[in-house]
Design an enzyme around this catalytic site. Structure first.
Site, short mmCIF file in Angstrom:
data_model
loop_
_atom_site.label_atom_id
_atom_site.label_comp_id
_atom_site.label_asym_id
_atom_site.label_seq_id
_atom_site.Cartn_x
_atom_site.Cartn_y
_atom_site.Cartn_z
CE1 TYR A 1 -3.74 -2.14 5.50
CE2 TYR A 1 -3.11 0.11 4.89
CZ TYR A 1 -3.54 -1.16 4.53
OH TYR A 1 -3.78 -1.46 3.21
CB SER B 1 -0.86 0.00 1.26
OG SER B 1 -1.45 1.27 1.48
N1 LIG Z 1 -8.71 -0.68 -0.93
C1 LIG Z 1 -7.65 0.11 -0.84
O1 LIG Z 1 -7.77 1.35 -0.87
C2 LIG Z 1 -6.27 -0.49 -0.72
C3 LIG Z 1 -5.16 0.36 -0.85
C4 LIG Z 1 -3.89 -0.17 -0.73
C5 LIG Z 1 -3.71 -1.51 -0.47
N2 LIG Z 1 -4.81 -2.32 -0.32
C6 LIG Z 1 -4.56 -3.74 -0.02
O2 LIG Z 1 -5.21 -4.52 -1.00
C7 LIG Z 1 -5.43 -5.81 -0.47
C8 LIG Z 1 -6.85 -6.26 -0.85
O3 LIG Z 1 -7.77 -5.43 -0.17
P1 LIG Z 1 -9.12 -4.88 -0.85
O4 LIG Z 1 -8.99 -3.40 -0.88
O5 LIG Z 1 -9.44 -5.61 -2.08
O6 LIG Z 1 -10.17 -5.17 0.33
P2 LIG Z 1 -11.23 -6.34 0.55
O7 LIG Z 1 -12.27 -6.29 -0.51
O8 LIG Z 1 -11.65 -6.20 1.99
O9 LIG Z 1 -10.37 -7.66 0.34
C9 LIG Z 1 -9.65 -8.29 1.38
C10 LIG Z 1 -9.56 -9.75 1.05
O10 LIG Z 1 -8.77 -10.42 2.05
C11 LIG Z 1 -9.45 -11.59 2.44
N3 LIG Z 1 -9.10 -12.00 3.78
C12 LIG Z 1 -9.30 -11.32 4.93
N4 LIG Z 1 -8.89 -12.05 5.98
C13 LIG Z 1 -8.43 -13.23 5.47
C14 LIG Z 1 -7.88 -14.40 6.03
N5 LIG Z 1 -7.67 -14.51 7.35
N6 LIG Z 1 -7.54 -15.43 5.21
C15 LIG Z 1 -7.73 -15.34 3.88
N7 LIG Z 1 -8.22 -14.23 3.28
C16 LIG Z 1 -8.57 -13.20 4.07
C17 LIG Z 1 -10.93 -11.23 2.34
O11 LIG Z 1 -11.72 -12.39 2.19
P3 LIG Z 1 -12.49 -13.17 3.35
O12 LIG Z 1 -13.09 -12.15 4.26
O13 LIG Z 1 -13.50 -13.95 2.56
O14 LIG Z 1 -11.47 -14.04 3.99
C18 LIG Z 1 -10.93 -10.44 1.05
O15 LIG Z 1 -11.01 -11.31 -0.05
C19 LIG Z 1 -5.16 -5.73 1.03
O16 LIG Z 1 -3.89 -6.30 1.31
C20 LIG Z 1 -5.13 -4.24 1.29
O17 LIG Z 1 -4.32 -3.90 2.40
C21 LIG Z 1 -6.07 -1.85 -0.47
#
Ligand SMILES: NC(=O)c1ccc[n+]([C@@H]2O[C@H](COP(=O)([O-])OP(=O)(O)OC[C@H]3O[C@@H](n4cnc5c(N)ncnc54)[C@H](OP(=O)(O)O)[C@@H]3O)[C@@H](O)[C@H]2O)c1
Length: 258
Positions: A165, A152
């Protein structure tokens, strides 16, 4: 941004995407499959994974749902064996599962601290441990091999309430640089992708009401990235020639200031 890459350049490749039940992971899995990779999709919510796998299959692709918790090392190791048996040797791993639970330090939301460390650090290491032998073997066989970690912009920027985070993502970005030193010479590419604000479920899990409002306001104020924008960027890393490692990529919404 979506669908810049044409054809099926990932034919013959076997991909694994964690955190694939929503957001960036789901979009990435779908895009890698459309570009020709067989894709294993991992997360805890089985129904979401089954729906995603069905969508990929209906579009002519191949998908394997892996309902698991990446903080469970043994489950991840077993999943790696299953992928190899069912789809073939994995050569493209997107370690993407993560959680963002921002709050002021003095609130002492220690359970939130622990959840972020367990998933964003230990979970990523579990995935690395289970899949790195496959990546090294794939590279030794002369093919491309990719380890892509979703970090991130928080890894490097100073953002109030983001301390734990940001710390986990700083770990991931720097770990990726260090892992590249050892794996790069074995022709395994290691990349960290650092997105700014992407419109996903990520802010929904924040437990502190003030921090939750902060996230909602930020998301409302500008045109954020879509998960498909990030997926296409990840795809771009994977279709580069084998000797090209796009090692660190920052992707921001144009209007995002910090
Ligand atoms: N959205 C943003 O603005 C942003 C910015 C920078 C970086 N990121 C990074 O992008 C990545 C994906 O996030 P996203 O934004 O797409 O959010 P999201 O829609 O909340 O996706 C998070 C994913 O992680 C999975 N997850 C959570 N706990 C887990 C566990 N214990 N075991 C296996 N899977 C697990 C969730 O699935 P389940 O709940 O079904 O397990 C979900 O599929 C993250 O690493 C986040 O830090 C996001």
């Amino acid at each position: 941004m979506s669908q810049v890459i044409a054809g099926t350049p990932l034919d013959g490749r076997v991909a694994v995407v964690t955190g694939a039940s929503s957001g960036i992971g789901a979009a990435t899995a779908e895009r890698l499959a459309a570009l020709g990779a067989k894709v294993a999709v991992a997360a805890r919510r089985k129904e979401n994974l089954d729906e995603l796998a069905a969508r990929i299959t209906a579009a002519g692709g191949t998908a394997l749902a892996l309902p698991l918790d990446v903080t469970d090392r043994h489950a991840v190791t077993a999943a790696a064996r299953r992928v190899a048996e069912r789809l073939g040797r994995p050569d493209l791993v997107v370690s993407n599962a993560g959680v963002q639970l921002i709050s002021p330090i003095e609130d002492l939301r220690v359970d939130d601290w622990q959840r972020q460390i367990d998933l964003n650090v230990t979970g990523v290491m579990n995935v690395l441990g289970a899949f790195v032998p496959h990546l090294v073997a794939a590279a030794a066989a002369g093919g491309p091999a990719d380890l892509i970690n979703t970090s991130s912009i928080a890894a490097a920027r100073i953002l109030e309430k983001f301390s734990v985070y940001s710390g986990t993502k700083a770990y991931l970005s720097h770990f990726s640089r260090l892992a590249r030193v050892e794996l790069g010479r074995k022709m395994v590419r290691v990349s960290a992708i650092e997105p700014g604000m992407v419109d996903t479920e990520l802010p929904d899990h924040v437990t502190d009401p003030d921090a939750s409002k902060l996230m909602a306001d930020l998301l409302r104020d500008i045109e954020c990235l879509s998960p498909a924008d990030v997926a296409e960027t990840i795809a771009f890393i994977t279709v580069a020639p084998r000797h090209v490692n796009l090692s660190e990529i920052t992707i921001l919404p144009t209007a995002q200031a910090v």
